[in-house]
Design a protein around this motif. Structure first.
Motif, PDB file in Angstrom:
ATOM      1  N   LEU A  59       0.821  -1.208   0.000  1.00  0.00           N
ATOM      2  CA  LEU A  59       0.000   0.000   0.000  1.00  0.00           C
ATOM      3  C   LEU A  59       0.854   1.258   0.000  1.00  0.00           C
ATOM      4  N   HIS A  60       1.861   1.276   0.849  1.00  0.00           N
ATOM      5  CA  HIS A  60       2.695   2.472   0.954  1.00  0.00           C
ATOM      6  C   HIS A  60       3.618   2.630  -0.256  1.00  0.00           C
ATOM      7  N   ALA A  61       4.152   1.525  -0.759  1.00  0.00           N
ATOM      8  CA  ALA A  61       4.992   1.607  -1.955  1.00  0.00           C
ATOM      9  C   ALA A  61       4.171   2.094  -3.147  1.00  0.00           C
ATOM     10  N   ALA A  62       2.953   1.587  -3.280  1.00  0.00           N
ATOM     11  CA  ALA A  62       2.092   1.989  -4.395  1.00  0.00           C
ATOM     12  C   ALA A  62       1.780   3.477  -4.329  1.00  0.00           C
ATOM     13  N   ILE A  74       6.802  -8.721  -0.993  1.00  0.00           N
ATOM     14  CA  ILE A  74       7.891  -8.710  -0.025  1.00  0.00           C
ATOM     15  C   ILE A  74       7.375  -9.333   1.258  1.00  0.00           C
ATOM     16  N   HIS A  75       8.238 -10.086   1.935  1.00  0.00           N
ATOM     17  CA  HIS A  75       7.815 -10.911   3.065  1.00  0.00           C
ATOM     18  C   HIS A  75       8.981 -11.058   4.027  1.00  0.00           C
ATOM     19  N   ILE A  76       8.684 -11.326   5.277  1.00  0.00           N
ATOM     20  CA  ILE A  76       9.762 -11.703   6.186  1.00  0.00           C
ATOM     21  C   ILE A  76      10.295 -13.068   5.764  1.00  0.00           C
ATOM     22  N   GLU A  77      11.584 -13.311   6.024  1.00  0.00           N
ATOM     23  CA  GLU A  77      12.195 -14.541   5.518  1.00  0.00           C
ATOM     24  C   GLU A  77      11.591 -15.794   6.125  1.00  0.00           C
ATOM     25  N   GLN A  78      11.255 -15.782   7.407  1.00  0.00           N
ATOM     26  CA  GLN A  78      10.802 -16.975   8.135  1.00  0.00           C
ATOM     27  C   GLN A  78      11.928 -18.009   8.228  1.00  0.00           C
ATOM     28  N   ALA A 135      13.456  -0.483   5.108  1.00  0.00           N
ATOM     29  CA  ALA A 135      14.321  -0.753   3.949  1.00  0.00           C
ATOM     30  C   ALA A 135      13.586  -1.575   2.904  1.00  0.00           C
ATOM     31  N   GLY A 136      12.781  -2.537   3.359  1.00  0.00           N
ATOM     32  CA  GLY A 136      12.028  -3.367   2.429  1.00  0.00           C
ATOM     33  C   GLY A 136      10.977  -2.589   1.667  1.00  0.00           C
ATOM     34  N   VAL A 137      10.322  -1.634   2.333  1.00  0.00           N
ATOM     35  CA  VAL A 137       9.336  -0.797   1.636  1.00  0.00           C
ATOM     36  C   VAL A 137      10.005   0.000   0.529  1.00  0.00           C
ATOM     37  N   SER A 168      10.888   0.798  -5.289  1.00  0.00           N
ATOM     38  CA  SER A 168      11.758   0.879  -6.470  1.00  0.00           C
ATOM     39  C   SER A 168      11.426  -0.208  -7.483  1.00  0.00           C
ATOM     40  N   VAL A 169      11.165  -1.413  -6.999  1.00  0.00           N
ATOM     41  CA  VAL A 169      10.790  -2.503  -7.898  1.00  0.00           C
ATOM     42  C   VAL A 169       9.479  -2.177  -8.600  1.00  0.00           C
ATOM     43  N   ALA A 170       8.502  -1.676  -7.849  1.00  0.00           N
ATOM     44  CA  ALA A 170       7.206  -1.332  -8.447  1.00  0.00           C
ATOM     45  C   ALA A 170       7.350  -0.243  -9.498  1.00  0.00           C
TER      46      ALA A 170
END
Length: 425
Positions: A97-100, A185-189, A392-394, A399-401
């Protein structure tokens, strides 16, 4: 939007269905899940984004940038496991949502017309804790599961998916958006990124998954009045099956195979009645389909021996088999490029867990990224990722989006897609 605004929104959503130990309880189509869905819809409508809900309960927030063009879709899921973590899935939706919004604002500020539109999704029932199988909403969207069959799936209380979605007001009828790509994007787990001190993982492939639906059928009898020699105890036999599933990993190299039994139900579940029926699901995963097949064959032979020894019947059926999925090289290189531009450390990494991106990777160019998980803990209340890693992930997803709406990834070749589907069958 600022990093602080993202963190405020994330921690607000984490309070919905929060548990005493900092986890969340938001199983699919429950009241807590409804509350997060309402929040998602409000976020979108406040920005004049179109909101759609499809026939399996997937939610889409659509940002039209180029009338008539297909969409680049970002997102993950807001449902959780029972007593689950607040990061799994929800982080990807909030980041989307925030990246978009950031991408849309930057395009508007520069009068840039992209190639594609932009959208964010909250997939239905990714977790599969209440309704099996998991990754349901995205799999229906991708044509990998039949919608009507999934709507008929029932939870342990006998409530169907359709009934549960209708009860919370999210059994939709809206048209699904036409897509040109997907990013999650996701946490690695897991603990690879944390152990190596790396901020971003570019997911290159998923492990092979094989589940077994196991039904152990004995005979109901009195726990006090029935002689031990006369019993046909389904629970005793099932307990041995559980240990077999655990111990089968020892037949292979360390970490080559993981296995578990995560769900078990028994009948009649009375303290003074020998169990007549036990149902359980075994989960086998490996980077090697051959290892999974060998483990399956070994289990089937050993389970047959247990059935004979206890003079009972054990039915075993294959369930939710998912082949290895390789993510596009263009997407991996894009993640690495973005990381370099942002000054983030990055490495390629496989996913042992299933994600919505695994389903979406079958139909559109897909990017999957990980951020670190503290101690590698997941599907429990102790699950944790730092604010700094989330922020950092956001930025990486943004950038990817931006690259993807401008046509960065090539469409999946139809021949390659069919080969991929055949390999996963």
């Amino acid at each position: 939007m600022s990093d602080a605004t993202f963190l405020t929104d994330f921690h607000h959503v984490a309070a919905i269905g929060a548990t005493e130990n900092s986890g969340v309880e938001r199983q699919a189509a429950t009241e807590a899940d409804k509350a997060t869905r309402d929040w998602f819809a409000a976020f979108a409508r406040e920005r004049n984004w179109e909101v759609r809900v499809d026939g399996i309960g997937n939610m889409f927030a659509l940002i039209e940038l180029v009338p008539g063009a297909p969409y680049i879709l970002l997102g993950s899921h807001l449902d959780s496991q029972p007593l689950g973590g607040r990061f799994d899935g929800a982080y990807g939706v909030l980041a989307g949502l925030h990246a978009a919004e950031r991408v849309a604002e930057s395009l508007a500020a520069t009068d840039t017309i992209p190639v594609f539109n932009l959208a964010v999704v909250n997939w239905f029932n990714e977790e599969g804790g209440r309704f099996a199988p998991s990754i349901m909403g995205s799999s229906v969207f991708a044509g990998l599961m039949d919608q009507e069959k999934m709507l008929a799936v029932k939870d342990l209380a006998g409530t169907s998916v359709a009934q549960a979605l209708e009860a919370i007001g999210y059994l939709g009828t809206d048209e699904r958006p036409d897509l040109a790509g997907y990013a999650e994007i996701h946490i690695e787990q897991g603990r690879i990124l944390e152990r190596e001190g790396i901020t971003l993982g570019a997911v290159d492939y998923s492990w092979h998954t094989q589940k077994l639906d196991i039904e152990v059928l004995g005979e109901q009898s009195h726990t006090g009045a029935t002689a031990m020699a006369d019993r046909h105890d389904a629970l005793v036999a099932a307990s041995k099956v559980v240990l077999l599933v655990h111990d089968v990993t020892q037949k292979f190299a360390p970490e080559a195979l993981v296995s578990s039994v995560g769900q078990l139900t028994l009948e009649p579940n009375s303290p003074i009645v020998v169990a007549r029926r036990v149902h359980l699901v075994a989960d086998l995963r490996s980077a090697s389909p051959e290892i999974v097949a060998e483990a399956r064959a070994s289990l089937l032979a050993d389970i047959a021996q247990i059935a004979q020894e206890h003079d009972i019947r054990i039915n075993v059926n294959d369930f939710d088999v998912r082949g290895i999925q390789y993510y596009p090289e263009d997407g991996l290189e894009l993640t690495e490029k973005v990381a370099a531009n942002l000054g983030l450390s990055v490495r390629r990494i496989r996913t042992m867990a299933g994600h919505d991106s695994v389903a979406m990777n079958r139909i559109v160019p897909t990017v999957m990224m990980f951020i670190p998980s503290v101690d590698g803990v997941s599907h429990c209340e102790r699950e944790f990722t730092t604010d700094a890693d989330m922020v950092a992930g956001v930025k990486a997803l943004e950038s990817v989006a931006r690259e993807m709406v401008n046509g960065a990834l090539a469409p999946i070749d139809s021949t390659e897609q069919e080969l991929s589907k055949a390999g996963a069958a």
